[in-house]
Motif scaffolding. Structure first.
Motif, short mmCIF file in Angstrom:
data_model
loop_
_atom_site.label_atom_id
_atom_site.label_comp_id
_atom_site.label_asym_id
_atom_site.label_seq_id
_atom_site.Cartn_x
_atom_site.Cartn_y
_atom_site.Cartn_z
N ARG A 132 24.56 -41.19 -54.60
CA ARG A 132 24.10 -41.10 -55.77
C ARG A 132 23.13 -42.60 -55.91
NH1 ARG A 132 24.28 -37.14 -59.50
NH2 ARG A 132 25.80 -35.74 -59.20
N ALA A 133 22.10 -42.78 -56.25
CA ALA A 133 21.37 -43.82 -56.27
C ALA A 133 21.79 -44.90 -57.34
CB ALA A 133 19.89 -43.84 -56.29
N SER A 134 22.35 -44.22 -58.40
CA SER A 134 22.99 -44.93 -59.59
C SER A 134 24.31 -45.68 -59.31
CB SER A 134 23.06 -43.75 -60.71
OG SER A 134 23.95 -42.73 -60.31
N ASP A 135 24.80 -45.33 -58.14
CA ASP A 135 26.14 -45.95 -57.97
C ASP A 135 25.84 -46.71 -56.65
OD1 ASP A 135 28.65 -46.83 -56.95
OD2 ASP A 135 29.52 -44.72 -57.11
N ALA A 136 25.49 -48.29 -57.02
CA ALA A 136 24.94 -49.34 -56.11
C ALA A 136 26.01 -49.38 -54.95
CB ALA A 136 24.47 -50.40 -56.76
N ASP A 137 27.25 -49.57 -55.07
CA ASP A 137 27.91 -49.66 -54.07
C ASP A 137 28.14 -48.34 -53.13
OD1 ASP A 137 28.66 -52.17 -54.91
OD2 ASP A 137 30.24 -51.58 -55.99
N ALA A 138 28.28 -47.30 -53.86
CA ALA A 138 28.53 -46.00 -52.83
C ALA A 138 27.20 -45.74 -52.14
CB ALA A 138 28.78 -44.92 -53.72
N PHE A 139 26.10 -46.06 -52.71
CA PHE A 139 24.67 -45.77 -52.08
C PHE A 139 24.48 -46.90 -50.85
CE2 PHE A 139 20.40 -45.71 -51.60
CZ PHE A 139 20.00 -44.25 -51.63
N ALA A 140 25.11 -48.10 -50.95
CA ALA A 140 25.01 -49.07 -50.00
C ALA A 140 25.82 -48.65 -48.91
CB ALA A 140 25.45 -50.46 -50.49
N LYS A 141 27.07 -48.36 -49.05
CA LYS A 141 27.53 -47.91 -47.86
C LYS A 141 27.25 -46.48 -47.16
CE LYS A 141 32.18 -49.43 -50.05
NZ LYS A 141 33.35 -48.92 -50.73
N ALA A 142 26.81 -45.64 -48.03
CA ALA A 142 25.81 -44.34 -47.37
C ALA A 142 25.00 -44.74 -46.42
CB ALA A 142 25.53 -43.49 -48.51
N ARG A 143 24.03 -45.87 -47.03
CA ARG A 143 22.93 -46.18 -46.17
C ARG A 143 23.52 -47.15 -44.96
NH1 ARG A 143 17.69 -47.18 -46.78
NH2 ARG A 143 17.66 -46.62 -48.94
N GLU A 144 24.41 -47.56 -45.00
CA GLU A 144 24.98 -48.57 -43.93
C GLU A 144 25.22 -47.16 -43.03
OE1 GLU A 144 28.62 -51.37 -42.57
OE2 GLU A 144 28.13 -51.22 -44.78
N LYS A 145 26.11 -46.26 -43.35
CA LYS A 145 26.50 -45.16 -42.51
C LYS A 145 25.22 -44.26 -41.95
CE LYS A 145 29.31 -41.15 -42.32
NZ LYS A 145 30.34 -40.16 -43.29
N ALA A 146 24.28 -44.07 -42.51
CA ALA A 146 23.26 -43.35 -42.15
C ALA A 146 22.51 -44.13 -41.27
CB ALA A 146 22.18 -42.91 -43.30
N GLU A 147 22.27 -45.41 -41.49
CA GLU A 147 21.65 -46.36 -40.39
C GLU A 147 22.32 -46.41 -38.99
OE1 GLU A 147 21.25 -49.77 -42.63
OE2 GLU A 147 19.14 -49.41 -43.61
N ALA A 148 23.54 -46.24 -39.15
CA ALA A 148 24.47 -46.27 -37.82
C ALA A 148 24.28 -44.93 -37.05
CB ALA A 148 25.92 -46.65 -38.25
N LEU A 149 24.24 -43.81 -37.80
CA LEU A 149 23.99 -42.59 -37.25
C LEU A 149 22.60 -42.42 -36.68
CD1 LEU A 149 25.44 -40.20 -39.94
CD2 LEU A 149 26.68 -40.63 -37.56
N ALA A 150 21.56 -42.85 -37.27
CA ALA A 150 20.11 -43.02 -36.82
C ALA A 150 20.12 -43.69 -35.57
CB ALA A 150 19.40 -43.60 -37.51
N GLU A 152 22.63 -44.49 -33.53
CA GLU A 152 23.14 -43.76 -32.37
C GLU A 152 22.34 -42.51 -31.90
OE1 GLU A 152 27.63 -41.38 -31.61
OE2 GLU A 152 27.34 -42.60 -33.33
N LEU A 153 21.62 -41.99 -32.77
CA LEU A 153 20.87 -40.93 -32.08
C LEU A 153 19.51 -41.46 -31.48
CD1 LEU A 153 20.75 -38.65 -35.38
CD2 LEU A 153 21.40 -37.97 -33.08
N ALA A 154 19.26 -42.53 -31.71
CA ALA A 154 17.99 -43.09 -31.03
C ALA A 154 18.41 -43.41 -29.54
CB ALA A 154 17.74 -44.42 -31.82
N ALA A 155 19.74 -43.78 -29.50
CA ALA A 155 20.43 -44.02 -28.16
C ALA A 155 20.69 -42.70 -27.38
CB ALA A 155 21.49 -44.95 -28.27
N ASN A 156 21.02 -41.73 -28.40
CA ASN A 156 21.57 -40.50 -27.74
C ASN A 156 21.03 -39.23 -28.44
OD1 ASN A 156 22.94 -38.66 -26.02
ND2 ASN A 156 24.68 -39.01 -26.94
N PRO A 157 19.74 -38.82 -28.33
CA PRO A 157 19.14 -37.87 -29.06
C PRO A 157 20.22 -36.49 -28.98
CG PRO A 157 17.43 -38.98 -27.96
CD PRO A 157 18.83 -39.41 -27.26
N ASP A 158 20.57 -36.26 -27.91
CA ASP A 158 21.19 -34.98 -27.61
C ASP A 158 22.51 -34.87 -28.27
OD1 ASP A 158 19.23 -34.03 -25.96
OD2 ASP A 158 20.48 -34.69 -24.15
#
Length: 277
Positions: A132-150, A152-158
Motif C-alpha cells: 500500500r502506498a500509504s505505508d511508506a516503509d512497506a512500499f519502499a521495501k516492496a519497490r526494492e524487491k520489485a526492482e531486484a526481480l526486474a 534478474e529478469l532483464a538478465a534471465n528472461p526465461d
C-alpha cells in the motif's frame, strides 16, 4: 431604525415562474430537483425549473391542438401518466423524424470505423509485489524487491515463470503469473498504459505502480480484432442515427415553442424567450 448586530437579511425567494400566465409552483420545482443532479443547488434548481417549464409548454400545446392519447405500458409494466401520454402523442404528431437511408448509414460507418473494431485482447502475465502506498516503509521495501526481480529478469528472461511462482503475491502465481486473455479495460489504467508500450514477448523494464502494489509485466501476445463488417453493424448505426435525429428535432421543436411563449421568472438557455422580471 434599530439594526440588530450580527444578523443577515433573509435571502430573497426566487421569482415566481409562469408560462403564458400559468404559475409553476415553487413546491413542484423543489420536488423535481431530485431528478436533476448538478454541481450546485442553484444549478439543480435551474434544471428542475426548466424541465417543468418545458413540460408545461408541451401540455399547453397539446391542449391547444386537442391532443387525446391513451397511456401505454412498457415491457416492465410501467404505465405512462395521462400527461406523459399526451406529450408523447404531441411529439409524434408534430415532430418529423426522417429515417436514415443507406447512404447515411454507410457514411457514418466509414467515418467512425474505430467504433466498430473490437477491443484488443491481451495475453499477459505479471509478478505482483503487493504493498500500500500509504505505508511508506512497506512500499519502499516492496519497490526494492520489485526492482531486484526486474533486474534478474532483464538478465534471465526465461526465469519469469519460476520467479512468479516464488515471489508473486497474486493468485496467478501458481500459473507462472499468467492472467489469461483480457482487454485493457479489465486492468487498471497504469497496467493498461504500461502494456500499450510493449511488443509481444517484452517485459516492463521497471516495476509498474498501481493501487495493488508493484507489477512486473510481460506481454505474451496482443490480438487485434478486425473492423466489423458494415452489414453486421448497420442496424446498430440506424438505431443510433434515429435517436440522434429524434433528440435534435425534438429540441428544435421545443425551442420554437419557447420562442413563441411568454415565460416569466427564468431564462431558458439557448432559447429566445421573453422574460419579465
Amino acid at each position: 431604525m434599530t439594526q440588530v448586530i450580527g444578523t443577515r437579511p433573509a435571502a430573497a425567494p426566487p421569482p415566481l415562474i409562469a408560462v403564458n400566465g400559468t404559475i409553476i409552483p415553487r413546491a413542484a420545482i423543489t420536488g423535481e430537483i431530485q431528478h436533476h443532479p448538478a454541481p450546485s443547488p442553484s444549478a439543480s434548481w435551474q434544471k428542475a425549473a426548466e424541465a417543468l417549464v418545458l413540460r408545461e409548454l408541451l401540455l399547453q400545446e397539446a391542449g391547444r391542438l386537442a391532443i387525446v392519447a391513451t397511456p401505454q405500458v412498457d415491457d416492465k409494466e410501467r404505465r405512462e401518466t395521462d400527461e406523459e401520454a399526451r406529450i408523447r402523442a404531441l411529439i409524434e404528431q408534430e415532430v418529423t423524424f426522417p429515417e436514415p437511408n443507406d447512404t447515411e448509414l454507410r457514411r457514418y460507418y466509414d467515418a467512425n470505423r474505430a467504433r466498430f473494431q473490437p477491443s484488443e485482447i491481451l495475453e499477459a502475465r505479471h509478478i505482483l509485489v503487493a504493498a500500500r502506498a500509504s505505508d511508506a516503509d512497506a512500499f519502499a521495501k516492496a519497490r526494492e524487491k520489485a526492482e531486484a526481480l526486474a533486474a534478474e529478469l532483464a538478465a534471465n528472461p526465461d526465469a519469469f515463470d519460476d520467479l512468479a511462482r516464488a515471489h508473486s503475491d497474486c493468485g496467478s502465481s501458481g500459473e507462472g503469473g499468467r492472467l489469461g486473455q483480457l482487454t485493457p479495460e479489465e486492468t487498471t489504467p497504469e497496467f493498461a498504459a504500461a502494456v500499450a508500450d510493449l511488443a509481444g514477448g517484452e517485459t516492463t523494464a521497471a516495476p509498474v505502480e498501481t493501487r495493488y502494489g508493484l507489477h512486473i509485466i510481460r506481454l505474451d501476445r496482443r490480438i487485434v480484432g478486425d473492423v466489423l463488417p458494415f452489414d453486421t453493424v448497420a442496424a446498430r448505426i440506424g438505431k443510433y442515427l434515429r435517436e440522434r435525429t429524434r433528440r435534435t428535432a425534438t429540441a428544435q421543436y421545443l425551442a420554437r415553442l419557447v420562442s413563441r411563449a411568454e415565460i416569466t421568472g427564468i431564462e431558458i438557455a439557448g432559447a429566445e424567450a421573453h422574460r419579465v422580471n
